[in-house]
Design a protein around this motif. Structure first.
Motif, mmCIF file in Angstrom:
data_model
loop_
_atom_site.group_PDB
_atom_site.id
_atom_site.type_symbol
_atom_site.label_atom_id
_atom_site.label_comp_id
_atom_site.label_asym_id
_atom_site.label_seq_id
_atom_site.Cartn_x
_atom_site.Cartn_y
_atom_site.Cartn_z
ATOM 1 N N UNK A 1 28.181 -11.427 15.250
ATOM 2 C CA UNK A 1 28.805 -11.958 16.468
ATOM 3 C C UNK A 1 28.012 -11.533 17.697
ATOM 4 N N UNK A 2 27.587 -10.272 17.723
ATOM 5 C CA UNK A 2 26.843 -9.758 18.874
ATOM 6 C C UNK A 2 25.520 -10.501 19.067
ATOM 7 N N UNK A 3 24.829 -10.776 17.980
ATOM 8 C CA UNK A 3 23.543 -11.463 18.057
ATOM 9 C C UNK A 3 23.700 -12.853 18.676
ATOM 10 N N UNK A 4 24.797 -13.526 18.365
ATOM 11 C CA UNK A 4 25.025 -14.872 18.906
ATOM 12 C C UNK A 4 25.200 -14.868 20.421
ATOM 13 N N UNK A 5 25.523 -13.728 21.005
ATOM 14 C CA UNK A 5 25.705 -13.648 22.453
ATOM 15 C C UNK A 5 24.376 -13.538 23.204
ATOM 16 N N UNK A 6 23.280 -13.393 22.465
ATOM 17 C CA UNK A 6 21.944 -13.257 23.063
ATOM 18 C C UNK A 6 21.924 -12.170 24.151
ATOM 19 N N UNK A 7 22.263 -10.946 23.795
ATOM 20 C CA UNK A 7 22.330 -9.867 24.793
ATOM 21 C C UNK A 7 20.952 -9.332 25.168
ATOM 22 N N UNK A 8 20.937 -8.481 26.192
ATOM 23 C CA UNK A 8 19.701 -7.828 26.620
ATOM 24 C C UNK A 8 19.400 -6.600 25.764
ATOM 25 N N UNK A 9 20.435 -6.017 25.162
ATOM 26 C CA UNK A 9 20.279 -4.810 24.347
ATOM 27 C C UNK A 9 21.523 -4.657 23.477
ATOM 28 N N UNK A 10 21.334 -4.216 22.234
ATOM 29 C CA UNK A 10 22.451 -3.882 21.356
ATOM 30 C C UNK A 10 22.308 -2.420 20.948
ATOM 31 N N UNK A 11 23.375 -1.654 21.136
ATOM 32 C CA UNK A 11 23.405 -0.265 20.683
ATOM 33 C C UNK A 11 24.589 -0.074 19.747
ATOM 34 N N UNK A 12 24.340 0.628 18.651
ATOM 35 C CA UNK A 12 25.369 0.883 17.646
ATOM 36 C C UNK A 12 25.688 2.367 17.621
ATOM 37 N N UNK A 13 26.966 2.694 17.727
ATOM 38 C CA UNK A 13 27.440 4.067 17.617
ATOM 39 C C UNK A 13 28.377 4.148 16.408
ATOM 40 N N UNK A 14 28.460 5.319 15.795
ATOM 41 C CA UNK A 14 29.345 5.473 14.648
ATOM 42 C C UNK A 14 28.802 4.846 13.386
ATOM 43 N N UNK A 15 27.504 4.594 13.338
ATOM 44 C CA UNK A 15 26.885 3.983 12.168
ATOM 45 C C UNK A 15 26.150 4.970 11.289
ATOM 46 N N UNK A 16 26.142 6.252 11.670
ATOM 47 C CA UNK A 16 25.458 7.284 10.890
ATOM 48 C C UNK A 16 26.468 8.348 10.463
ATOM 49 N N UNK A 17 26.013 9.254 9.602
ATOM 50 C CA UNK A 17 26.894 10.313 9.125
ATOM 51 C C UNK A 17 27.826 9.808 8.046
ATOM 52 N N UNK A 18 28.465 10.712 7.362
ATOM 53 C CA UNK A 18 29.391 10.285 6.322
ATOM 54 C C UNK A 18 28.654 9.686 5.137
ATOM 55 N N UNK A 19 29.064 8.500 4.712
ATOM 56 C CA UNK A 19 28.513 7.876 3.509
ATOM 57 C C UNK A 19 27.094 7.359 3.725
ATOM 58 N N UNK A 20 26.174 7.779 2.843
ATOM 59 C CA UNK A 20 24.784 7.362 2.972
ATOM 60 C C UNK A 20 24.604 5.880 2.698
ATOM 61 N N UNK A 21 25.436 5.302 1.810
ATOM 62 C CA UNK A 21 25.281 3.875 1.541
ATOM 63 C C UNK A 21 25.608 3.056 2.781
ATOM 64 N N UNK A 22 26.607 3.481 3.553
ATOM 65 C CA UNK A 22 26.929 2.784 4.795
ATOM 66 C C UNK A 22 25.784 2.910 5.803
ATOM 67 N N UNK A 23 25.230 4.119 5.920
ATOM 68 C CA UNK A 23 24.132 4.333 6.864
ATOM 69 C C UNK A 23 22.923 3.472 6.504
ATOM 70 N N UNK A 24 22.509 3.493 5.240
ATOM 71 C CA UNK A 24 21.347 2.701 4.830
ATOM 72 C C UNK A 24 21.607 1.217 4.985
ATOM 73 N N UNK A 25 22.817 0.782 4.658
ATOM 74 C CA UNK A 25 23.157 -0.631 4.832
ATOM 75 C C UNK A 25 23.047 -1.036 6.294
ATOM 76 N N UNK A 26 23.445 -0.149 7.205
ATOM 77 C CA UNK A 26 23.347 -0.456 8.631
ATOM 78 C C UNK A 26 21.897 -0.563 9.084
#
Length: 216
Positions: free
Chosen positions: A87-112
């Motif tokens: 959804x974010x990509x479709x907005x054609x933003x100037x910058x995308x930052x992701x928080x809360x995508x690291x730590x915890x489960x490694x499979x989630x982190x690598x998938x991100x």
């Protein structure tokens, strides 16, 4: 005017830097990340998730304060983060930052990380995507020339090939400079470098590169 988009996911709260509201930022909450935002006094523009990581009381808070909620069944093909990022990509933003995508489960982190580097996302987006936690800033980069400034508390800079090979990487203003070097995936040649000036430049001609700026 292009917006900056911040996506807050539901990774361990201890890894998330302090979130402060900014009127120039479009906030997206992902699953438990919606609750983190509300606790920080920030009401996200839109929310995505199956919300299986919040309890009934927390869901009641979310459901009461937000109207733009995209809630899904847990049994789905996409992760909550994938739905939010698409959804974010479709907005054609100037910058995308992701928080809360690291730590915890490694499979989630690598998938991100792999999600940030998906060819269909990179080809349709002109801005940088970063994933940020208390100790790291992770960027996915396409071929080009980049200028970066020294960050006092994140002095280490590593470049990791995500594609099979990075062609002609050049590092200028770094402790360990390079000139037109080919670096293959799995190489540790570009680990733990540092800027020796206030600014440095790097460039490469082919490949997809992960840049990690870290502190000990």
């Amino acid at each position: 005017m292009q917006k900056t988009i911040y996506i807050v996911a539901g990774g361990p709260e201890a890894y998330i830097p302090k979130l402060e509201n900014d009127q120039d930022v479009l906030w997206i909450g992902v699953d438990r990340g919606v609750y983190y935002l509300l606790q920080a006094g920030i009401c996200p523009h839109i929310a995505f998730g199956d919300f299986d990581s919040v309890n009934e009381a927390e869901w009641a808070v979310i459901n009461k304060q937000l109207t733009n909620i995209n809630r899904y069944l847990p049994e789905k093909d996409e992760t909550d983060m994938e739905l939010a990022l698409l959804w974010a990509v479709k907005q054609q933003p100037a910058l995308i930052r992701i928080f809360g995508g690291t730590g915890g489960r490694l499979d989630h982190f690598l998938a991100n990380v792999f999600l940030m580097a998906r060819p269909s996302i990179l080809s349709s987006l002109s801005c940088t995507i970063e994933m940020i936690d208390e100790k790291n800033i992770i960027s996915i980069l396409r071929p080009g020339t980049y200028t970066i400034e020294k960050i006092a508390d994140k002095q280490y800079i590593s470049f990791l090939p995500l594609s099979r090979e990075i062609i002609d990487i050049t590092l200028i203003g770094f402790k360990y400079p390079l000139k037109d070097q080919h670096v293959s995936r799995g190489s540790t040649l570009c680990m733990s470098n540092e800027l020796i000036q206030s600014k440095g430049t790097f460039s490469f001609k082919e490949g997809i590169l992960i840049m990690v700026r870290s502190m000990d």
